[in-house]
Design an enzyme around this catalytic site. Structure first.
Site, PDB file in Angstrom:
ATOM      1  N   LYS A 113      -0.318 100.761   1.950  1.00 42.33           N
ATOM      2  CA  LYS A 113       0.994 100.103   2.120  1.00 42.33           C
ATOM      3  C   LYS A 113       1.347 100.037   3.596  1.00 42.33           C
ATOM      4  O   LYS A 113       1.926  99.060   4.064  1.00 42.33           O
ATOM      5  CB  LYS A 113       2.050 100.864   1.336  1.00 42.33           C
ATOM      6  N   HIS A 163      21.995  94.517  -1.534  1.00 47.91           N
ATOM      7  CA  HIS A 163      21.794  95.172  -2.831  1.00 47.91           C
ATOM      8  C   HIS A 163      22.946  94.796  -3.769  1.00 47.91           C
ATOM      9  O   HIS A 163      24.111  94.845  -3.357  1.00 47.91           O
ATOM     10  CB  HIS A 163      21.733  96.696  -2.646  1.00 47.91           C
TER      11      HIS A 163
HETATM   12  C1  GRF Z   1      19.757  89.569  -5.188  1.00 49.61           C
HETATM   13  O1  GRF Z   1      20.517  89.929  -6.306  1.00 49.61           O
HETATM   14  C2  GRF Z   1      19.757  90.670  -4.165  1.00 49.61           C
HETATM   15  O2  GRF Z   1      20.948  91.408  -4.165  1.00 49.61           O
HETATM   16  C3  GRF Z   1      18.623  91.542  -4.618  1.00 49.61           C
HETATM   17  O3  GRF Z   1      17.644  90.651  -5.092  1.00 49.61           O
HETATM   18  C4  GRF Z   1      18.276  89.444  -5.511  1.00 49.61           C
HETATM   19  C5  GRF Z   1      17.626  88.349  -4.742  1.00 49.61           C
HETATM   20  O4  GRF Z   1      18.073  87.072  -5.118  1.00 49.61           O
HETATM   21  N1  GRF Z   1      18.154  92.377  -3.528  1.00 49.61           N
HETATM   22  P1  GRF Z   1      17.641  85.810  -4.281  1.00 49.61           P
HETATM   23  O5  GRF Z   1      16.111  85.811  -4.255  1.00 49.61           O
HETATM   24  O6  GRF Z   1      18.215  85.932  -2.910  1.00 49.61           O
HETATM   25  O7  GRF Z   1      18.175  84.635  -5.031  1.00 49.61           O
END
Ligand code: GRF
Length: 215
Positions: free
Chosen positions: A65, A109
Site C-alpha cells: 500500500k 465524510h
Molecule cells: C460522499 O458521500 C462522501 O461524503 C463520501 O463518499 C461519497 C462520495 O460521493 N466520502 P461522490 O463520489 O463525491 O458523489
C-alpha cells in the site's frame, strides 16, 4: 491560484461541485490532476468533459500500500499540487502521501465526526436513531476519519429516513461545504493548532437546531 489534485473512486459528485465553483469564478484554484483507483469511476467522465487530466492507478500493480501511495504522491508532486482533495476516495491514506502533504489533504465524510466514521456514515446514523446528522470536511491524518475538523454542516434526521433519503439530504450540503473549505484554505485563512483548526475572520452565529422542533 491554488493547485489541486483530486483522488476519487466513484461517482464524483463532490469533484463536480469543486469544478463548478472554479468555473463560476468562485474558487481561485485549478485542478491539475484527477487520480482514480477504479477504472469505471464516473469521475473520469467528469474530468474528460472539463478537460482535466486524469490517471487510473491500479493498486494491484503495487507490492505494498505504501508503494501505491508513493506513486500517487509522485504524480501529484510532478504537477505541483499544493492541496490534495479526497472526493469519495474509498481507501485509508498511507504515510507516504500524508508525510508529503502534512495538513494539506482534505476529506469529506457524510456524518458529524467523530460520530459514525468509516463506511456508510449515513446508514450508521439512521440505524442509531440520531435526530441530527450531517457532514464534515477535515484534514487527513493516518487514522480513519480522525483528522482535524475544518467545517461541519448539520441536517435533521427523521425516524422514517432510509440510507438513501438521508444521504441525499446530506449530499446537498457536502457540495456546499467542500468547496467552501477549499476556499478558506486558498485564502490562507486556515491554521492548525494541535487538532483544532483556527479560521481567520470567522464569526460564530449563536444559533441552534432542534429536531423535532420546539413548540
Ligand atoms: C460522499 O458521500 C462522501 O461524503 C463520501 O463518499 C461519497 C462520495 O460521493 N466520502 P461522490 O463520489 O463525491 O458523489
Amino acid at each position: 491560484m491554488l493547485n489541486l489534485g483530486v483522488l476519487a473512486s466513484g461517482r464524483g459528485s463532490n469533484f463536480q461541485s469543486i469544478i463548478n465553483e472554479i468555473e463560476a469564478g468562485k474558487l481561485n484554484a485549478s485542478i491539475k490532476l484527477l487520480i482514480v483507483d477504479n477504472p469505471h469511476a464516473y469521475a473520469i467522465e467528469r474530468a474528460k468533459k472539463h478537460s482535466i487530466e486524469y490517471l487510473y492507478i491500479n493498486p494491484k500493480e503495487f507490492s505494498s500500500k505504501n508503494d501505491f501511495f508513493r506513486k500517487i504522491t509522485d504524480e501529484l508532486k510532478a504537477r505541483n499540487v499544493e492541496l490534495v482533495i479526497l472526493a469519495g476516495f474509498m481507501r485509508i491514506v498511507r504515510k507516504p502521501l500524508i508525510d508529503a502533504f502534512p495538513n494539506r489533504i482534505m476529506n469529506i465524510h457524510p456524518a458529524l465526526l467523530p460520530s459514525f466514521p468509516g463506511l456508510h456514515g449515513q446508514k450508521q446514523a439512521s440505524d442509531y436513531g440520531v435526530r441530527i446528522s450531517g457532514c464534515t470536511v477535515h484534514f487527513v491524518d493516518e487514522g480513519m476519519d480522525t483528522g482535524p475538523v475544518i467545517i461541519q454542516a448539520a441536517v435533521p434526521v427523521s425516524p422514517d429516513d432510509t440510507e438513501e433519503t438521508l444521504s441525499a439530504r446530506i449530499l446537498k450540503l457536502e457540495h456546499k461545504i467542500f468547496p467552501e473549505a477549499i476556499r478558506l484554505y486558498a485564502d490562507g485563512r486556515l491554521s492548525v493548532e494541535g487538532r483544532v483548526v483556527k479560521i481567520k475572520g470567522c464569526e460564530l452565529k449563536d444559533e441552534y437546531i432542534v429536531n423535532p422542533p420546539l413548540r
